[in-house]
Motif scaffolding. Structure first.
Motif, PDB file in Angstrom:
ATOM      1  N   LEU A 222      59.366 -17.283  -4.714  1.00  0.00           N
ATOM      2  CA  LEU A 222      58.097 -17.146  -4.007  1.00  0.00           C
ATOM      3  C   LEU A 222      57.708 -18.435  -3.296  1.00  0.00           C
ATOM      4  O   LEU A 222      57.208 -18.407  -2.165  1.00  0.00           O
ATOM      5  CB  LEU A 222      57.001 -16.740  -4.995  1.00  0.00           C
ATOM      6  N   LEU A 223      57.956 -19.572  -3.931  1.00  0.00           N
ATOM      7  CA  LEU A 223      57.652 -20.860  -3.308  1.00  0.00           C
ATOM      8  C   LEU A 223      58.576 -21.137  -2.128  1.00  0.00           C
ATOM      9  O   LEU A 223      58.138 -21.666  -1.096  1.00  0.00           O
ATOM     10  CB  LEU A 223      57.763 -21.983  -4.344  1.00  0.00           C
ATOM     11  N   THR A 224      59.854 -20.786  -2.269  1.00  0.00           N
ATOM     12  CA  THR A 224      60.801 -20.958  -1.161  1.00  0.00           C
ATOM     13  C   THR A 224      60.367 -20.126   0.034  1.00  0.00           C
ATOM     14  O   THR A 224      60.375 -20.594   1.180  1.00  0.00           O
ATOM     15  CB  THR A 224      62.219 -20.537  -1.596  1.00  0.00           C
TER      16      THR A 224
ATOM     17  N   VAL B 106      51.073 -26.916  -2.314  1.00  0.00           N
ATOM     18  CA  VAL B 106      51.303 -25.661  -3.030  1.00  0.00           C
ATOM     19  C   VAL B 106      52.747 -25.584  -3.516  1.00  0.00           C
ATOM     20  O   VAL B 106      53.012 -25.227  -4.679  1.00  0.00           O
ATOM     21  CB  VAL B 106      50.975 -24.452  -2.127  1.00  0.00           C
ATOM     22  N   VAL B 107      53.702 -25.931  -2.640  1.00  0.00           N
ATOM     23  CA  VAL B 107      55.112 -25.843  -3.007  1.00  0.00           C
ATOM     24  C   VAL B 107      55.465 -26.856  -4.097  1.00  0.00           C
ATOM     25  O   VAL B 107      56.076 -26.506  -5.119  1.00  0.00           O
ATOM     26  CB  VAL B 107      56.001 -26.055  -1.759  1.00  0.00           C
TER      27      VAL B 107
ATOM     28  N   GLY C 153      53.738 -26.118  -7.426  1.00  0.00           N
ATOM     29  CA  GLY C 153      54.365 -24.989  -8.096  1.00  0.00           C
ATOM     30  C   GLY C 153      55.667 -25.372  -8.769  1.00  0.00           C
ATOM     31  O   GLY C 153      55.943 -24.952  -9.905  1.00  0.00           O
ATOM     32  N   LEU C 154      56.479 -26.166  -8.090  1.00  0.00           N
ATOM     33  CA  LEU C 154      57.748 -26.603  -8.670  1.00  0.00           C
ATOM     34  C   LEU C 154      57.527 -27.503  -9.891  1.00  0.00           C
ATOM     35  O   LEU C 154      58.259 -27.402 -10.880  1.00  0.00           O
ATOM     36  CB  LEU C 154      58.587 -27.335  -7.624  1.00  0.00           C
ATOM     37  N   VAL C 155      56.523 -28.352  -9.817  1.00  0.00           N
ATOM     38  CA  VAL C 155      56.209 -29.225 -10.956  1.00  0.00           C
ATOM     39  C   VAL C 155      55.778 -28.403 -12.158  1.00  0.00           C
ATOM     40  O   VAL C 155      56.152 -28.701 -13.305  1.00  0.00           O
ATOM     41  CB  VAL C 155      55.115 -30.245 -10.565  1.00  0.00           C
ATOM     42  N   ARG C 156      55.006 -27.339 -11.920  1.00  0.00           N
ATOM     43  CA  ARG C 156      54.566 -26.477 -13.022  1.00  0.00           C
ATOM     44  C   ARG C 156      55.749 -25.808 -13.722  1.00  0.00           C
ATOM     45  O   ARG C 156      55.651 -25.409 -14.881  1.00  0.00           O
ATOM     46  CB  ARG C 156      53.629 -25.385 -12.492  1.00  0.00           C
TER      47      ARG C 156
ATOM     48  N   ALA D 183      43.919 -24.905  -3.148  1.00  0.00           N
ATOM     49  CA  ALA D 183      44.682 -25.155  -1.924  1.00  0.00           C
ATOM     50  C   ALA D 183      44.884 -23.862  -1.125  1.00  0.00           C
ATOM     51  O   ALA D 183      44.771 -23.849   0.106  1.00  0.00           O
ATOM     52  CB  ALA D 183      46.035 -25.782  -2.266  1.00  0.00           C
ATOM     53  N   LEU D 184      45.167 -22.774  -1.823  1.00  0.00           N
ATOM     54  CA  LEU D 184      45.352 -21.487  -1.146  1.00  0.00           C
ATOM     55  C   LEU D 184      44.043 -21.002  -0.525  1.00  0.00           C
ATOM     56  O   LEU D 184      44.037 -20.484   0.602  1.00  0.00           O
ATOM     57  CB  LEU D 184      45.883 -20.446  -2.131  1.00  0.00           C
TER      58      LEU D 184
END
Length: 377
Positions: free
Chosen positions: A316-318, A293-294, A297-300, A26-27
């Motif tokens: 970092l996600l925020t 991506v957000v 990342g939170l699910v991980r 995605a990035l």
């Protein structure tokens, strides 16, 4: 597809089988959109300002995005200990450079946010402060929470206040709001009680009101947002027209008109160029990539037990999601305008490299780990 055996115990082999390849894809897709949007928007801007070459911005951004990709991939191979060390070094360096802008910074539109460096050009050190401080603050807060080292928590607050003072001096209120939001989000994830949440929220509202009273440019932006007739809303008006002209599928690559008249078409308002030339569908694809991506990342982080990793990745996600929201919402006139780039898509060397550093940290911290010893390898 990279052919790497599962039996490969080298750094590259361990990285390939533990990194979150969906987030990485995605990035890289967002970086690809960055190439496309610079090709679409920047030549017209360069021509309008009388640059020596129509492709000046595009060629520079090719270099920036290539360097950003290399930085993101290299940092993503680090272990947790190395991430902390790099974040501390980056934070110390960026903090010194931000302080230097107040003395030797280049003044643009009344703000001193940039340093002119020989052979590099303009550098905005506060961009690098954001991801590095997110990791540093996460470590300090985690130390205070897990190991009861309250001095670490006090140090985190002291460093935040120092950063706030430096950013106010530039001034860069938008950057200060992002740093504040990330810092508060990390405390919230760490288990801040509801009373403290309410108190900090009240302080945030009071701080926003104080910024409105103290800084004329903040006051002007709020007035223009609430009452378009109160001042110059040229860029926002043109951006909204561009979205309307683009419709569902857009005018087509190279057929847009907004880039010929919009001063920041390649930077703060690149989303409007995407809307006009590629339409609502591509805008939704870009939005979906940021959301993916957000959320991914939170699910991980749901199964993560290391508080430092949870706080650092959350910060970092925020930061990543908030910056994307501010840029897109400003272009759509959903919030007052703020000069903030769209991660990986807008033009800007400091911004794209700093975002790559932050996403490299994220990829490194969210890699699968079989044991604690894996973090040290």
């Amino acid at each position: 597809m990279i052919a790497v055996s599962r039996a490969d115990t080298s750094r590259l082999g361990r990285w390939w089988w533990t990194v979150d390849r969906w987030t990485l894809a995605a990035l890289l897709a967002l970086i690809g959109f960055g190439y496309v949007m610079m090709l679409a928007a920047s030549p017209a801007v360069a021509e309008r300002i009388g640059a020596s070459s129509r492709n000046m911005f595009f060629l520079r951004q090719i270099f920036y995005l290539g360097a950003a990709t290399a930085v993101m991939l290299a940092v993503s191979t680090l272990n947790v200990k190395e991430v902390r060390l790099l974040a501390w070094l980056g934070f110390a360096g960026a903090l010194l450079l931000v302080a230097a802008t107040l003395v030797a910074g280049v003044e643009i539109k009344g703000a001193r946010r940039w340093l002119s460096l020989p052979g590099i050009g303009s550098l905005q050190p506060s961009e690098f402060l954001k991801p590095c401080f997110a990791v540093v603050a996460a470590w300090l807060v985690a130390e205070g929470k897990v190991n009861r080292r309250w001095g670490a928590t006090i140090l985190a607050i002291a460093l935040y206040l120092l950063i706030a003072g430096l950013l106010k001096g530039q001034p860069d209120i938008g950057m200060l709001l992002v740093v504040t939001a990330v810092f508060f989000a990390q405390f919230f994830v760490a288990g801040l009680n509801l009373f403290a949440v309410g108190f900090v929220g009240a302080l945030g509202v009071a701080g926003a009101g104080l910024a409105y009273l103290l800084f004329p440019h903040v006051q002007s932006r709020v007035h223009r947002f609430l009452d378009p007739a109160a001042g110059d809303n040229y860029q926002v008006t043109v951006a909204l027209e561009a979205f309307g002209n683009g419709g569902l599928l857009g005018r087509g690559p190279g057929e847009g008109r907004v880039k010929n008249v919009l001063p920041d078409a390649h930077a703060d308002f690149v989303f409007a160029v995407a809307g006009e030339e590629f339409g609502l569908v591509i805008c939704l694809v870009i939005l979906a990539l940021f959301c993916f991506v957000v959320v991914r990342g939170l699910v991980r982080l749901l199964g993560e037990t290391d508080l430092f990793i949870v706080l650092a990745a959350s910060g970092l996600l925020t930061q990543f999601g908030l910056q994307a929201f501010v840029n897109m919402a400003s272009s759509l006139h959903l919030i007052p305008t703020k000069g903030m780039t769209l991660p990986f898509v807008s033009y800007g060397g400091s911004s794209v490299l700093a975002i790559a550093l932050g996403m490299g940290f994220l990829l490194a911290l969210t890699r699968r780990r079989l044991s604690r010893a894996e973090d040290e390898r």
